[in-house]
Design a protein around this motif. Structure first.
Motif, PDB file in Angstrom:
ATOM      1  N   LYS A  99       0.277   4.550 -15.102  1.00  0.00           N
ATOM      2  CA  LYS A  99      -0.504   5.783 -15.047  1.00  0.00           C
ATOM      3  C   LYS A  99       0.215   6.948 -15.702  1.00  0.00           C
ATOM      4  O   LYS A  99       1.437   6.982 -15.809  1.00  0.00           O
ATOM      5  CB  LYS A  99      -0.765   6.151 -13.578  1.00  0.00           C
ATOM      6  CG  LYS A  99      -1.758   5.249 -12.877  1.00  0.00           C
ATOM      7  CD  LYS A  99      -3.192   5.648 -13.181  1.00  0.00           C
ATOM      8  CE  LYS A  99      -3.510   6.990 -12.564  1.00  0.00           C
ATOM      9  NZ  LYS A  99      -4.932   7.363 -12.778  1.00  0.00           N
TER      10      LYS A  99
ATOM     11  N   SER B 165      -2.371  -2.445 -12.883  1.00  0.00           N
ATOM     12  CA  SER B 165      -1.116  -2.314 -12.134  1.00  0.00           C
ATOM     13  C   SER B 165      -1.367  -2.293 -10.640  1.00  0.00           C
ATOM     14  O   SER B 165      -0.634  -2.930  -9.864  1.00  0.00           O
ATOM     15  CB  SER B 165      -0.386  -1.032 -12.563  1.00  0.00           C
ATOM     16  OG  SER B 165      -0.075  -1.037 -13.932  1.00  0.00           O
ATOM     17  N   ALA B 166      -2.390  -1.558 -10.226  1.00  0.00           N
ATOM     18  CA  ALA B 166      -2.749  -1.534  -8.802  1.00  0.00           C
ATOM     19  C   ALA B 166      -3.227  -2.909  -8.353  1.00  0.00           C
ATOM     20  O   ALA B 166      -2.864  -3.387  -7.271  1.00  0.00           O
ATOM     21  CB  ALA B 166      -3.828  -0.487  -8.558  1.00  0.00           C
TER      22      ALA B 166
ATOM     23  N   ILE C 162      -2.611   7.767  -7.422  1.00  0.00           N
ATOM     24  CA  ILE C 162      -3.046   6.695  -6.522  1.00  0.00           C
ATOM     25  C   ILE C 162      -4.566   6.550  -6.398  1.00  0.00           C
ATOM     26  O   ILE C 162      -5.103   5.447  -6.547  1.00  0.00           O
ATOM     27  CB  ILE C 162      -2.444   6.896  -5.107  1.00  0.00           C
ATOM     28  CG1 ILE C 162      -0.928   6.689  -5.135  1.00  0.00           C
ATOM     29  CG2 ILE C 162      -3.077   5.940  -4.100  1.00  0.00           C
ATOM     30  CD1 ILE C 162      -0.262   6.957  -3.789  1.00  0.00           C
TER      31      ILE C 162
ATOM     32  N   GLN D  70      -0.388  -5.509  -7.780  1.00  0.00           N
ATOM     33  CA  GLN D  70       0.351  -5.267  -6.543  1.00  0.00           C
ATOM     34  C   GLN D  70      -0.461  -5.657  -5.308  1.00  0.00           C
ATOM     35  O   GLN D  70       0.074  -6.233  -4.354  1.00  0.00           O
ATOM     36  CB  GLN D  70       0.754  -3.797  -6.461  1.00  0.00           C
ATOM     37  CG  GLN D  70       1.778  -3.388  -7.497  1.00  0.00           C
ATOM     38  CD  GLN D  70       2.207  -1.951  -7.309  1.00  0.00           C
ATOM     39  OE1 GLN D  70       3.092  -1.656  -6.516  1.00  0.00           O
ATOM     40  NE2 GLN D  70       1.547  -1.056  -8.015  1.00  0.00           N
ATOM     41  N   LEU D  71      -1.750  -5.346  -5.324  1.00  0.00           N
ATOM     42  CA  LEU D  71      -2.595  -5.707  -4.179  1.00  0.00           C
ATOM     43  C   LEU D  71      -2.754  -7.218  -4.079  1.00  0.00           C
ATOM     44  O   LEU D  71      -2.744  -7.776  -2.980  1.00  0.00           O
ATOM     45  CB  LEU D  71      -3.956  -5.023  -4.298  1.00  0.00           C
ATOM     46  CG  LEU D  71      -3.952  -3.499  -4.117  1.00  0.00           C
ATOM     47  CD1 LEU D  71      -5.343  -2.930  -4.363  1.00  0.00           C
ATOM     48  CD2 LEU D  71      -3.455  -3.105  -2.736  1.00  0.00           C
TER      49      LEU D  71
ATOM     50  N   TYR E  77      -6.288   2.680  -7.200  1.00  0.00           N
ATOM     51  CA  TYR E  77      -6.222   1.800  -6.027  1.00  0.00           C
ATOM     52  C   TYR E  77      -7.592   1.659  -5.375  1.00  0.00           C
ATOM     53  O   TYR E  77      -7.938   0.581  -4.880  1.00  0.00           O
ATOM     54  CB  TYR E  77      -5.171   2.297  -5.033  1.00  0.00           C
ATOM     55  CG  TYR E  77      -3.777   1.952  -5.489  1.00  0.00           C
ATOM     56  CD1 TYR E  77      -3.201   0.718  -5.199  1.00  0.00           C
ATOM     57  CD2 TYR E  77      -3.052   2.833  -6.271  1.00  0.00           C
ATOM     58  CE1 TYR E  77      -1.939   0.383  -5.657  1.00  0.00           C
ATOM     59  CE2 TYR E  77      -1.782   2.513  -6.741  1.00  0.00           C
ATOM     60  CZ  TYR E  77      -1.242   1.277  -6.429  1.00  0.00           C
ATOM     61  OH  TYR E  77       0.021   0.938  -6.892  1.00  0.00           O
TER      62      TYR E  77
ATOM     63  N   ILE F 227       4.173  -1.676  -1.965  1.00  0.00           N
ATOM     64  CA  ILE F 227       3.552  -1.296  -3.231  1.00  0.00           C
ATOM     65  C   ILE F 227       3.956   0.136  -3.533  1.00  0.00           C
ATOM     66  O   ILE F 227       4.400   0.877  -2.636  1.00  0.00           O
ATOM     67  CB  ILE F 227       2.016  -1.434  -3.207  1.00  0.00           C
ATOM     68  CG1 ILE F 227       1.395  -0.460  -2.200  1.00  0.00           C
ATOM     69  CG2 ILE F 227       1.603  -2.861  -2.875  1.00  0.00           C
ATOM     70  CD1 ILE F 227      -0.119  -0.444  -2.246  1.00  0.00           C
TER      71      ILE F 227
ATOM     72  N   TRP G  70      -9.226  -2.011  -5.129  1.00  0.00           N
ATOM     73  CA  TRP G  70      -9.610  -2.518  -3.805  1.00  0.00           C
ATOM     74  C   TRP G  70     -11.107  -2.804  -3.746  1.00  0.00           C
ATOM     75  O   TRP G  70     -11.541  -3.856  -3.258  1.00  0.00           O
ATOM     76  CB  TRP G  70      -9.217  -1.525  -2.716  1.00  0.00           C
ATOM     77  CG  TRP G  70      -9.580  -2.012  -1.352  1.00  0.00           C
ATOM     78  CD1 TRP G  70     -10.699  -1.716  -0.632  1.00  0.00           C
ATOM     79  CD2 TRP G  70      -8.835  -2.946  -0.560  1.00  0.00           C
ATOM     80  NE1 TRP G  70     -10.706  -2.387   0.560  1.00  0.00           N
ATOM     81  CE2 TRP G  70      -9.568  -3.152   0.638  1.00  0.00           C
ATOM     82  CE3 TRP G  70      -7.631  -3.618  -0.732  1.00  0.00           C
ATOM     83  CZ2 TRP G  70      -9.130  -4.009   1.641  1.00  0.00           C
ATOM     84  CZ3 TRP G  70      -7.186  -4.467   0.270  1.00  0.00           C
ATOM     85  CH2 TRP G  70      -7.935  -4.656   1.441  1.00  0.00           C
TER      86      TRP G  70
ATOM     87  N   PRO H  16       2.998   3.607  -6.467  1.00  0.00           N
ATOM     88  CA  PRO H  16       2.248   4.070  -7.634  1.00  0.00           C
ATOM     89  C   PRO H  16       3.071   3.858  -8.892  1.00  0.00           C
ATOM     90  O   PRO H  16       4.290   4.087  -8.908  1.00  0.00           O
ATOM     91  CB  PRO H  16       2.033   5.568  -7.353  1.00  0.00           C
ATOM     92  CG  PRO H  16       3.078   5.932  -6.350  1.00  0.00           C
ATOM     93  CD  PRO H  16       3.322   4.701  -5.537  1.00  0.00           C
ATOM     94  N   ARG H  17       2.428   3.386  -9.932  1.00  0.00           N
ATOM     95  CA  ARG H  17       3.126   3.080 -11.186  1.00  0.00           C
ATOM     96  C   ARG H  17       2.907   4.222 -12.173  1.00  0.00           C
ATOM     97  O   ARG H  17       2.037   4.172 -13.036  1.00  0.00           O
ATOM     98  CB  ARG H  17       2.632   1.752 -11.754  1.00  0.00           C
ATOM     99  CG  ARG H  17       2.705   0.589 -10.796  1.00  0.00           C
ATOM    100  CD  ARG H  17       4.076   0.403 -10.178  1.00  0.00           C
ATOM    101  NE  ARG H  17       5.108   0.213 -11.198  1.00  0.00           N
ATOM    102  CZ  ARG H  17       6.377  -0.040 -10.926  1.00  0.00           C
ATOM    103  NH1 ARG H  17       6.782  -0.076  -9.663  1.00  0.00           N
ATOM    104  NH2 ARG H  17       7.238  -0.229 -11.902  1.00  0.00           N
TER     105      ARG H  17
END
Length: 320
Positions: free
Chosen positions: A310, A149-150, A115, A153-154, A119, A282, A123, A284-285
């Protein structure tokens, strides 16, 4: 303790002195560590740690606190994940206590290790530097990467439609499953991204190769945020387009930011993003994890550019 070193391009899981834990820091017994492209670059000698930072690889980890100073928000035994400038792929790591966050409820240590870096990067660049507002459109190059990927989702969580560029139809389908509106395959050429333009923000880990196209795809007052140079470092730009569209070109790295800057970023994540993990909006991928004994295979998998999401390394399976 054992820690992962890159010595003349070779990986060595070897004994190193355990770092001291000073005031304002915590010591984490590491369960798992996320693997990032920065680790590939450091191994190759292209991305040394900032001055004063350990040369042990690893920019994120999850584990259990085994040492914390008086007055800390943390206690012995707390499950945390941490953003690091280095040192995460080791049996222990010492970090500024402000750079750790609790493992979100319901996640394993291995998931939590995947994460912090991606992320925080997504962000910082989309919502802090990019100043995304609800409804603004986003283009994510390398959309199936960990950061991509993060970011997808965000964007979905905060009402920002996004499109991607990726390397295969399978990876495009993966991105769409996370919430991307659509995208294009690099092998087919990127010109069809014009069908989805203009974009308000482009998150670009590629650099020179996509520079001219990015200028064309951005709309008025667009923000082009460059976080990598996978496609080269030198480009010729039509500055008239930059000027007439009032485009902001922002270069951004996370690793070298100050401790206070990272602390503010982590506090922002805890307030705005951590509730999304708790509510399962969301996740973690994590495509795959490897035991630390298979670290060479993990690096090879990441270098293959076929990973969606990831990879993580399991350091202590008993903590998972």
């Amino acid at each position: 303790m054992k820690a992962l070193q890159a010595i003349d391009g070779q990986l060595a899981w070897s004994e190193r002195p355990a770092p001291a834990c000073a005031a304002g820091q915590i010591r984490i017994k590491v369960a798992a560590a996320g693997l990032n492209r920065a680790d590939l670059l450091q191994r190759a000698g292209h991305y040394p740690p900032p001055p004063g930072v350990t040369d042990t690889l690893g920019l994120e980890c999850a584990g259990v606190i085994v040492e914390a100073g008086a007055g800390s928000r943390w206690s012995m035994g707390d499950r945390v994940c941490a953003l690091l400038a280095g040192g995460g792929i080791a049996e222990e790591v010492v970090v500024d206590e402000r750079h750790a966050l609790p493992v979100p409820q319901g996640l394993s240590m291995v998931e939590a290790a995947a994460i912090p870096e991606v992320y925080a990067t997504a962000w910082l660049n989309l919502f802090v530097l990019g100043e995304l507002q609800p409804g603004e459109k986003v283009l994510l190059h390398a959309g199936a990467s960990g950061v991509g990927s993060a970011g997808i989702q965000l964007c979905k969580a905060f009402d920002n439609p996004c499109w991607v560029s990726v390397g295969s139809a399978e990876r495009l389908a993966y991105c769409e499953s996370l919430g991307a509106e659509g995208g294009v395959l690099r092998g087919d050429g990127l010109e069809s991204l014009r069908d989805f333009a203009p974009f308000d923000v482009i998150l670009d880990p590629v650099g020179a190769k996509y520079a001219q196209l990015n200028l064309q795809l951005l709309g008025q007052d667009g923000r082009w945020i460059m976080i990598g140079l996978m496609g080269g470092r030198e480009a010729t730009l039509d500055l008239a387009k930059l000027l007439s569209k009032r485009i902001r070109l922002i270069g951004s790295t996370l690793r070298s930011r100050s401790a206070d800057s990272k602390a503010a970023l982590l506090a922002d994540l805890e307030k705005n993003v951590w509730p999304l993990f708790e509510s399962k909006r969301i996740a973690p991928r994590l495509e795959r994890s490897f035991p630390i004994d298979d670290v060479e295979a993990a690096f090879a998998a990441l270098a293959s550019n076929t990973v969606s999401g990831k990879l993580a390394l399991v350091i202590d399976k008993d903590l998972n």
